[in-house]
Structure formats: C-alpha cells, structure tokens
Write an enzyme that holds these catalytic residues in place. Structure first.
Site, PDB file in Angstrom:
ATOM      1  NE  ARG A  27      -2.807   6.539  -5.079  1.00 12.46           N
ATOM      2  CZ  ARG A  27      -3.185   6.466  -3.811  1.00 12.46           C
ATOM      3  NH1 ARG A  27      -4.267   5.804  -3.479  1.00 12.46           N
ATOM      4  NH2 ARG A  27      -2.479   7.031  -2.863  1.00 12.46           N
ATOM      5  CG  ASN A  45      -0.998   3.665  -4.708  1.00 13.60           C
ATOM      6  OD1 ASN A  45      -0.874   4.074  -5.851  1.00 13.60           O
ATOM      7  ND2 ASN A  45      -0.642   4.384  -3.660  1.00 13.60           N
TER       8      ASN A  45
END
Length: 102
Positions: A27, A45
């Site tokens: 990320r 997520n």
C-alpha cells in the site's frame, strides 16, 4: 471550457489485487507510485487478504498505474488483478491516500 476538457479525459477504475500483497509494504509503495504519476484515489487492505485500489486519472496514467499494480513490488506476489471501470458521473479525488482496512 478547459475544466470540461480535463473532465472528459478523467477516468476512474476500481482495482482488486490478489496474492501476497498485505504485510509487505504494497500500500505504501502504491501511494508513492500513484503520487509520482499524478493519479488520485485511495488504497486499502481488504479482510480477505486482497488490496483494493480506487484510481482516477487520464487513460494513460491509469494504464501505467495498473501495469505497476500487476507487477507489484519486489516483496509482493500478485496473482490476480481485477479492474473495473467506473462510469461517470463519479466523485473527484484531490489526492491519493491510504484508507483503513475494510
């Protein structure tokens, strides 16, 4: 008029990335890469172990970003990339950020 032209070139895509993509810095790398490219949106997520990414930019920017998402980063192993184009009208994003897990 110029603003309308920019909106016509703007596309939005929702991307689901499956594989070993959580717990490896994916990320954060996604945030850095999108900002380099000038792409806006968010990344988070998912509880199922995937990563979800909302992208907004020109078709060229999104093509480059989707290619990067598919390759991932050295620590990630991407098994599948599911890309869904979001038809207009859509909300405009001002930046790219990391959201909490959903």
């Amino acid at each position: 008029m110029e603003s309308e032209d920019k909106d016509e070139l703007l596309e939005t895509r929702l991307v689901r990335v499956r594989g070993q993509v959580q717990g490896v810095g994916y990320r954060e790398a996604c945030v850095r890469r999108s900002r380099q490219l000038g792409v806006t949106g968010w990344v988070r997520n998912r509880m199922d172990g995937s990563v979800e990414v909302m992208l907004q930019g020109s078709p060229e920017q999104l093509a480059v970003m989707c290619a990067w998402l598919g390759e991932g980063m050295s620590a990630a192993l991407v098994d599948e990339l599911e890309v869904t184009e979001i038809p207009p009208p859509f909300a405009r994003f001002d930046n790219f950020e990391r959201l909490p897990t959903l």
